[in-house]
Design a protein around this motif. Structure first.
Motif, PDB file in Angstrom:
ATOM      1  N   MET A   1       0.845  -1.187   0.000  1.00 18.37           N
ATOM      2  CA  MET A   1       0.000   0.000   0.000  1.00 18.37           C
ATOM      3  C   MET A   1       0.886   1.244   0.000  1.00 18.37           C
ATOM      4  SD  MET A   1      -2.769   1.182   2.884  1.00 18.37           S
ATOM      5  CE  MET A   1      -1.494   1.176   4.147  1.00 18.37           C
ATOM      6  N   SER A  75      -2.281  -2.090   9.550  1.00 14.98           N
ATOM      7  CA  SER A  75      -2.625  -3.226   8.681  1.00 14.98           C
ATOM      8  C   SER A  75      -3.863  -3.965   9.137  1.00 14.98           C
ATOM      9  CB  SER A  75      -1.435  -4.195   8.596  1.00 14.98           C
ATOM     10  OG  SER A  75      -1.141  -4.733   9.871  1.00 14.98           O
ATOM     11  N   GLU A  76      -4.144  -3.980  10.444  1.00 14.62           N
ATOM     12  CA  GLU A  76      -5.293  -4.730  10.944  1.00 14.62           C
ATOM     13  C   GLU A  76      -6.494  -3.855  11.254  1.00 14.62           C
ATOM     14  OE1 GLU A  76      -5.453  -8.014  10.770  1.00 14.62           O
ATOM     15  OE2 GLU A  76      -3.485  -7.759   9.840  1.00 14.62           O
ATOM     16  N   ASN A  80      -8.605  -1.645   6.489  1.00 14.82           N
ATOM     17  CA  ASN A  80      -7.632  -2.439   5.742  1.00 14.82           C
ATOM     18  C   ASN A  80      -8.043  -3.904   5.636  1.00 14.82           C
ATOM     19  OD1 ASN A  80      -5.640  -0.764   4.664  1.00 14.82           O
ATOM     20  ND2 ASN A  80      -4.633  -0.528   6.645  1.00 14.82           N
ATOM     21  N   GLN A  81      -8.701  -4.438   6.652  1.00 13.81           N
ATOM     22  CA  GLN A  81      -9.233  -5.802   6.536  1.00 13.81           C
ATOM     23  C   GLN A  81     -10.227  -5.884   5.389  1.00 13.81           C
ATOM     24  OE1 GLN A  81     -10.536  -7.738  10.270  1.00 13.81           O
ATOM     25  NE2 GLN A  81      -9.481  -6.081  11.357  1.00 13.81           N
ATOM     26  N   ASN A  83     -10.399  -3.892   2.748  1.00 21.36           N
ATOM     27  CA  ASN A  83      -9.704  -3.712   1.471  1.00 21.36           C
ATOM     28  C   ASN A  83      -8.917  -4.948   1.058  1.00 21.36           C
ATOM     29  OD1 ASN A  83     -10.688  -1.122   1.196  1.00 21.36           O
ATOM     30  ND2 ASN A  83      -8.816  -0.117   1.899  1.00 21.36           N
ATOM     31  N   ARG A  84      -8.392  -5.684   2.037  1.00 22.37           N
ATOM     32  CA  ARG A  84      -7.598  -6.875   1.732  1.00 22.37           C
ATOM     33  C   ARG A  84      -8.455  -8.020   1.220  1.00 22.37           C
ATOM     34  NH1 ARG A  84      -4.540  -6.144   6.170  1.00 22.37           N
ATOM     35  NH2 ARG A  84      -5.853  -7.531   7.401  1.00 22.37           N
ATOM     36  N   THR A  85      -9.598  -8.248   1.851  1.00 20.78           N
ATOM     37  CA  THR A  85     -10.399  -9.441   1.559  1.00 20.78           C
ATOM     38  C   THR A  85     -11.678  -9.150   0.784  1.00 20.78           C
ATOM     39  OG1 THR A  85     -11.668  -9.313   3.620  1.00 20.78           O
ATOM     40  CG2 THR A  85      -9.541 -10.463   3.694  1.00 20.78           C
ATOM     41  N   GLY A 158      -9.840  -7.967  -4.018  1.00 20.47           N
ATOM     42  CA  GLY A 158      -8.495  -7.939  -4.572  1.00 20.47           C
ATOM     43  C   GLY A 158      -8.250  -6.767  -5.491  1.00 20.47           C
ATOM     44  N   ALA A 161     -11.177  -1.177  -3.376  1.00 23.20           N
ATOM     45  CA  ALA A 161     -10.693  -0.742  -2.067  1.00 23.20           C
ATOM     46  C   ALA A 161     -11.303   0.617  -1.755  1.00 23.20           C
ATOM     47  CB  ALA A 161      -9.168  -0.659  -2.040  1.00 23.20           C
TER      48      ALA A 161
END
Length: 300
Positions: A1, A75-76, A80-81, A83-85, A158, A161
């Motif tokens: 990021m 990150s957690e 962000n969770q 956006n990640r998944t 993926g 976001a």
């Protein structure tokens, strides 16, 4: 990021409506720390250090909790969770509230305010090739995001976001002002880049706030009482030589204004000021009218 660092100085000044007998009117307790990745300070008028200690502890805990929801730097964090998944279960009420305001801004601005612009922002910041930039633009579309009380879903895991940089600072400002009020501090000025003014100054007058352009010169002074103001500058940080950090998902106008908006809440003022940097002038009044109590204070 990829992110651009943005120094932010947090100032919170508050005074009890009736200062404790042990404190003198000129007495103040001071706290310094870190909030939202920047140096922060808090000054509580009319309190001793011992009396202010539980307030300082509560502010630190609340800032940490809110960063764990909204921060793109942790990150957690819930953001962000997601956006990640592409999916977030049991979203925090504060996140749902901000996303509700995002929906209202998206509709009222005909899509100019769109939190799904984040992949484009990252692609530009990383000087991505044209294929990746096109894919990023194709992922944009707040109307394809599903928000329910129990889960949030992004349309293209993926690829999709969100960024809440155009509204979360205001929402956090509102939360800190509410926390201070819950501790009996009803006359409060909270400045986190976005400003919330509650009650009045110790002399009984409304809070005074200066609105500045990007060189720091104050262009206008306003008074606030039980109201908030936010300023957005499209060119304060440049993503590329041609684009500032505020992007227009419609692509029909390059954001180029400095705009200050006042409103009953800092979150709404923040979102409106961000949107107005990119909105064509004929649409500005309609957008303001969609949010009762909002007003344009400065537009350069």
């Amino acid at each position: 990021m990829t992110t651009l660092s943005r120094r932010r100085f947090l100032i919170m000044s508050a005074a009890c409506a009736a200062a404790p007998a042990a404190a003198t009117p000129t007495q103040a307790a001071n706290w310094r720390g870190v909030a939202l990745g920047a140096q922060a300070s808090l000054r509580l008028e009319g309190l001793t250090e011992a009396q202010a200690a539980p307030v300082f502890t509560a502010v630190e805990a609340e800032l940490n909790r809110l960063e764990n929801i909204f921060s793109l730097y942790r990150s957690e964090s819930q953001l962000n969770q997601l956006n990640r998944t592409g999916r977030l279960t049991a979203p925090a009420p504060e996140l749902l509230n901000v996303l509700s305001i995002c929906s209202a801004l998206f509709e009222a601005s005909d899509g100019v305010f769109d939190p799904t612009i984040q992949p484009v922002w990252v692609a530009m910041a990383q000087d991505a090739d044209q294929a990746r930039l096109r894919a990023a633009w194709n992922s944009v579309g707040w109307n394809r995001v599903t928000v329910d009380a129990d889960a949030i879903h992004l349309p293209d895991p993926g690829q999709s976001a969100l960024t809440l940089n155009g509204i979360a600072q205001g929402a956090i400002t509102d939360r800190i002002a509410a926390l201070l009020a819950a501790h009996g501090l009803r006359d409060v000025l909270v400045d986190m880049g976005e400003i919330a003014a509650r009650g009045q100054r110790s002399d009984g007058e409304s809070w005074r706030v200066g609105l500045a352009e990007n060189a720091g010169t104050v262009q206008k002074s306003i008074t606030l009482r039980d109201r908030a103001v936010a300023t957005s500058d499209a060119n304060s940080v440049m993503l590329t030589s041609a684009h500032g950090h505020i992007l227009n998902p419609k692509g029909d106008r390059r954001p180029d204004h400095i705009v200050s908006v006042s409103a009953p809440s800092a979150a709404i003022a923040d979102g409106l000021s961000t949107t107005l940097c990119a909105l064509p002038e004929p649409q500005t009044q309609a957008l303001i009218n969609a949010f009762p109590g909002a007003a344009i204070e400065m537009c350069l």
